[in-house]
Write a protein that holds these residues in place. Structure first.
Motif, short mmCIF file in Angstrom:
data_model
loop_
_atom_site.label_atom_id
_atom_site.label_comp_id
_atom_site.label_asym_id
_atom_site.label_seq_id
_atom_site.Cartn_x
_atom_site.Cartn_y
_atom_site.Cartn_z
N VAL A 9 -52.66 47.01 23.01
CA VAL A 9 -51.73 45.97 23.44
C VAL A 9 -51.75 45.92 24.96
O VAL A 9 -51.48 46.93 25.63
N THR A 10 -52.05 44.76 25.52
CA THR A 10 -52.02 44.60 26.98
C THR A 10 -50.68 44.02 27.41
O THR A 10 -49.93 43.48 26.60
N GLY A 11 -50.37 44.13 28.70
CA GLY A 11 -49.11 43.60 29.19
C GLY A 11 -47.91 44.22 28.50
O GLY A 11 -46.95 43.54 28.15
N ALA A 12 -47.96 45.55 28.33
CA ALA A 12 -46.97 46.23 27.49
C ALA A 12 -45.87 46.92 28.29
O ALA A 12 -45.18 47.79 27.76
N SER A 13 -45.66 46.54 29.53
CA SER A 13 -44.67 47.22 30.35
C SER A 13 -43.24 46.96 29.90
O SER A 13 -42.36 47.82 30.03
N ASN A 14 -42.99 45.75 29.40
CA ASN A 14 -41.62 45.38 29.04
C ASN A 14 -41.66 44.19 28.08
O ASN A 14 -42.73 43.75 27.66
N GLY A 15 -40.48 43.69 27.74
CA GLY A 15 -40.40 42.47 26.94
C GLY A 15 -41.17 42.54 25.64
O GLY A 15 -41.16 43.55 24.92
N LEU A 16 -41.87 41.46 25.33
CA LEU A 16 -42.60 41.35 24.06
C LEU A 16 -43.69 42.40 23.94
O LEU A 16 -43.88 42.98 22.87
N GLU A 196 -33.89 31.39 20.20
CA GLU A 196 -33.47 32.52 21.04
C GLU A 196 -34.18 33.79 20.55
O GLU A 196 -33.58 34.66 19.94
N TRP A 197 -35.47 33.87 20.82
CA TRP A 197 -36.24 35.03 20.39
C TRP A 197 -35.90 36.24 21.25
O TRP A 197 -35.92 36.16 22.47
N THR A 198 -35.63 37.36 20.61
CA THR A 198 -35.57 38.63 21.32
C THR A 198 -36.95 39.26 21.25
O THR A 198 -37.75 38.93 20.36
N PRO A 199 -37.29 40.18 22.16
CA PRO A 199 -38.59 40.83 22.07
C PRO A 199 -38.82 41.50 20.71
O PRO A 199 -39.91 41.39 20.14
N ARG A 200 -37.81 42.16 20.20
CA ARG A 200 -37.94 42.86 18.93
C ARG A 200 -38.22 41.88 17.79
O ARG A 200 -39.13 42.10 16.98
N ARG A 201 -37.45 40.81 17.72
CA ARG A 201 -37.62 39.87 16.61
C ARG A 201 -38.95 39.13 16.70
O ARG A 201 -39.61 38.89 15.69
N ALA A 202 -39.36 38.77 17.92
CA ALA A 202 -40.65 38.10 18.08
C ALA A 202 -41.79 39.03 17.69
O ALA A 202 -42.75 38.61 17.03
N ASP A 223 -35.67 31.32 26.13
CA ASP A 223 -35.53 32.20 27.29
C ASP A 223 -36.83 32.97 27.51
O ASP A 223 -37.04 34.03 26.92
N LEU A 224 -37.70 32.43 28.36
CA LEU A 224 -38.98 33.10 28.61
C LEU A 224 -38.79 34.47 29.24
O LEU A 224 -39.57 35.39 28.98
N SER A 225 -37.76 34.62 30.05
CA SER A 225 -37.57 35.89 30.77
C SER A 225 -37.21 37.04 29.83
O SER A 225 -37.36 38.20 30.20
N SER A 226 -36.76 36.72 28.62
CA SER A 226 -36.48 37.78 27.65
C SER A 226 -37.78 38.38 27.12
O SER A 226 -37.91 39.61 27.02
N LEU A 227 -38.75 37.53 26.81
CA LEU A 227 -40.01 38.02 26.26
C LEU A 227 -41.00 38.41 27.35
O LEU A 227 -41.82 39.31 27.16
N TRP A 228 -40.93 37.72 28.50
CA TRP A 228 -41.87 37.98 29.60
C TRP A 228 -41.10 38.04 30.92
O TRP A 228 -41.09 37.07 31.69
N PRO A 229 -40.45 39.16 31.20
CA PRO A 229 -39.65 39.26 32.44
C PRO A 229 -40.51 39.09 33.68
O PRO A 229 -41.61 39.64 33.78
#
Length: 233
Positions: A9-16, A196-202, A223-229
């Motif tokens: 998984v790339t881009g795995a620092s936070n969010g989705l 309203e997707w949360t990272p966990r639910r997405a 809310d893009l900032s929730s999945l991709w801060p």
């Protein structure tokens, strides 16, 4: 998915991206994560031991993706799934202003995606039912340089991924592109309603759909900032 498999998984620092790593580990898989240093990743490393692999995260830089894949090869010898979280802002070097942020997200994610896929290909060819999923947001799915022209691989990363599909399919690798609905090239006649997707639910929904190996999925979020801060200034 129940049988243990290997994922990068790339881009795995936070969010989705982080949520995908957490959920895959909970399901018993071996997971390699390209992510910045964080307490969350340290906790996962302590909890999951050899099933969790920390990899270089600046995949847009020369040699980083090759180094990451070399580590995967040494650990597992093959790769069953590559998830390109192609909406991450991990690759932004410094705070940027205005439209520069969006262009940097697009270009850095495209370079990182190209590097990652090229270097992961030999490992995927050794994997079991290998698959690539590339996830985009409204920013990283933007078309650059010629917005009035037809989307093509040289100016639009989702389209670039689609252009890889035929070749990869011939090698036994399926490609799923997850992106917002495009008005220029819609992938479904149905209107996707932003949620309203949360990272966990997405993450749970994407992994639930993984075995279906669908060519296209639409993900619209309020809310893009929730999945991709975005990085903090």
């Amino acid at each position: 998915m129940t049988d243990s498999r290997s994922f990068w998984v790339t881009g795995a620092s936070n969010g989705l991206g982080l949520a995908l790593v957490e959920r895959l580990l909970e399901q018993g898989h071996c997971v390699a994560a390209s992510a910045k240093e964080s307490d969350e990743l340290n906790a996962l490393a302590a909890q999951h031991g050899r099933r969790f692999l920390r990899l270089p995260w600046q995949l847009h830089a020369d040699g980083q993706a090759a180094d990451a894949c070399q580590q995967i090869c040494h650990a597992w010898c093959s790769l069953d799934g590559l998830i390109l979280n192609a909406g991450t802002s991990d690759y932004l070097d410094a705070p940027l202003a205005g439209s520069d942020v969006f262009e940097a997200i697009v270009t850095s994610n495209q370079v990182a995606g190209e590097h990652s896929l090229a270097n992961a290909l030999p490992l995927l060819l050794k994997g079991e039912s290998p698959q690539v999923m590339a996830v985009f947001n409204r920013y990283s799915a933007l078309q650059l340089y010629a917005p009035t022209q037809v989307s093509a691989g040289w100016n639009n990363m989702p389209q670039w991924m689609r252009e890889q599909r035929k070749t990869l399919k011939g090698q036994g690798i399926d490609v799923t592109v997850v992106s917002p609905q495009s008005l220029k090239t819609p992938v479904t006649p149905a209107q996707a309603i932003p949620e309203e997707w949360t990272p966990r639910r997405a993450a749970e929904e994407l992994l639930r759909r993984w075995p279906q190996r669908e060519p296209e999925l639409v993900l619209e979020t309020l809310d893009l900032s929730s999945l991709w801060p975005l990085p903090r200034s």
